[in-house]
Design an enzyme around this catalytic site. Sequence first.
Site, short mmCIF file in Angstrom:
data_model
loop_
_atom_site.label_atom_id
_atom_site.label_comp_id
_atom_site.label_asym_id
_atom_site.label_seq_id
_atom_site.Cartn_x
_atom_site.Cartn_y
_atom_site.Cartn_z
N LYS A 98 0.81 -1.22 0.00
CA LYS A 98 0.00 0.00 0.00
C LYS A 98 0.84 1.27 0.00
O LYS A 98 0.33 2.35 -0.30
CB LYS A 98 -0.95 -0.01 1.19
CG LYS A 98 -1.96 -1.15 1.16
CD LYS A 98 -2.86 -1.11 -0.06
CE LYS A 98 -3.96 -2.17 0.01
NZ LYS A 98 -4.86 -2.12 -1.14
N ASP A 99 2.13 1.17 0.32
CA ASP A 99 3.01 2.34 0.20
C ASP A 99 2.96 2.89 -1.22
O ASP A 99 3.01 4.10 -1.44
CB ASP A 99 4.46 1.95 0.50
CG ASP A 99 4.75 1.80 1.98
OD1 ASP A 99 3.82 1.96 2.78
OD2 ASP A 99 5.91 1.51 2.31
#
Length: 345
Positions: free
Chosen positions: A48-49
């Site tokens: 998700k970064d």
Amino acid sequence: MKKDIQVFDNVLQLIGKTPLIKLNKMTKGFEGDFFAKVEAFNPGHSSKDRIALHIIEEAERKGLLSLGDTIIETTSGNTGFSIAMISIIKGYECILAVSSKSSPDKIDMLKSMGAQVYVCPANVKADDPRSYYEVAKRLHNEIKGSVYINQYFNQLNLDAHYHSTGPEIWEQTEGQITHLVACSGTGGTISGISKYLKEQNPEVKVIGVDAYGSVLKKYHETREFDEKEIYPYRIEGLGKNLIPTATDFDLIDKFVKVTDEESAHTAREISKTEGLFVGYTSGAAMQAIKQLNEEGEFKKGDKIVVIFPDHGSRYMSKVYSDKWMEDQGFFDSKTLISEKIQYIK
């Protein structure tokens, strides 16, 4: 002459370029070669970064964000952590609406990163005012100068993986990949990677992993939303009780459903065999590979890449807790962790 110090300006420069690691023991006797794309090597310990940075920087580019503004998001935990981390570096406030299904570890991490957290009941309809979708939308409407990431319905979610994860996998496998296996929640990861890979080679087979209690597999097969498919399940960040527009179902060849219990045990098995301390959804993805292998999906010479989305530290109070496993009815003496502990008095 002095050499430049080898240093990163900030933690955000570490996002992406995660390793591809060969799976050896988990796939012994399987047809084909298996490789894990281990997203826990991102600084925020999850895939998700990538989407958080891409979406926020696009909002900056369009002039939608200014220093001190508020970023709001709906999250099962990982996206929220990434947004909180990026907000610290870039100078934004961060508000997160989180499902009560998220592990206490994840919620504590979000608070530790300075986010304001609203914990919302998991087992309500998506349009219920208490759902984390509706709470996030309400907060966005109430707070002036806020940006709502809205990952489930944001095309940029897919774009982030099209521009980063997909090219990385193609390059790392030197174009030899034959199958991609990935969990589908928002669908951005699997759709974005698939779009890139299929542009390079339309024969790459893309297999989504869904949960029992989720509507995605049936929707993929029938294009009908069947509310009767919905019931509570435990895996976080996998499956949905709505149809996210961030999922391009035409880019996914088939779906496989996995159970909560088998996925939990498989996550534990990965850590004890491959030395990779991975999360619940990684267990789900690996469980799907086991099932696909039994079905004869793979053959000798195939190159299969599986996405391991996050790190096991997010699940210490869940799949890596013997008590939680026992409380869920998942107890299995073979997987007891506490048996390994001896106290010297």
